[in-house]
Scaffold this motif. Sequence first.
Motif: not given
Length: 199
Positions: A12-33
């Motif tokens: 109720e006092n109006g405090d604001i908390n900031t949450y940071t989420i980091e999403i890591t997407r792995k690069k595709k490993v492939s031997s295809k064209i």
Amino acid sequence: YTMMKKDINCGENGDINTYTIEITRKKKVSSKIESLEIKEGLLSPTFYSDYEYYTVSIPNEYERITPIIKLEDEDGRYEIIGNNNLVVGENKVTIRVTSSDGKETTDYEITVIRQVSTNNYLRSLSASEGTLSPAFEKTIGYYEVEVGKETESITVEAVAESATTSINGQGEYSLSTGENKIVVTTKSASGITRVYQIK
């Protein structure tokens, strides 16, 4: 990776908390064209990354193909095998793709059909005496040469544009008084003939 920030109002006092989420997407490993095109012709069948055998027909003037390649694995690598000095008829070109971790390899095989030459043009035509009129042009088939009455022979030299073109009629000719006719004939590898005349 993708970073997301979200401000959340807590209490109720109006405090604001900031949450940071980091999403890591792995690069595709492939031997295809992912995509493949050939500048000199169209692949058959249409390219599909899981299919590895193709055919392309190219005009005779090309001695190699120019693939446009996009890999699924951005850090992967490829090599092209057998793509130099293609002969008339069937040639086998292989595109070997290796994944970025070096654990996967895929070979894409392309049967390249280099067509028979239809080129039957001369690159040059000349006479040892006098001057061709008009000046030589490969698409012009009729020429005249004027020589002095003391000239008893003339040599005609011809060079084809294509190494597979055969030439008949060049060489030395004895001249008689008056009009003389010399015929130079070319034949392409596909059997198409062309005639050049000199009078």
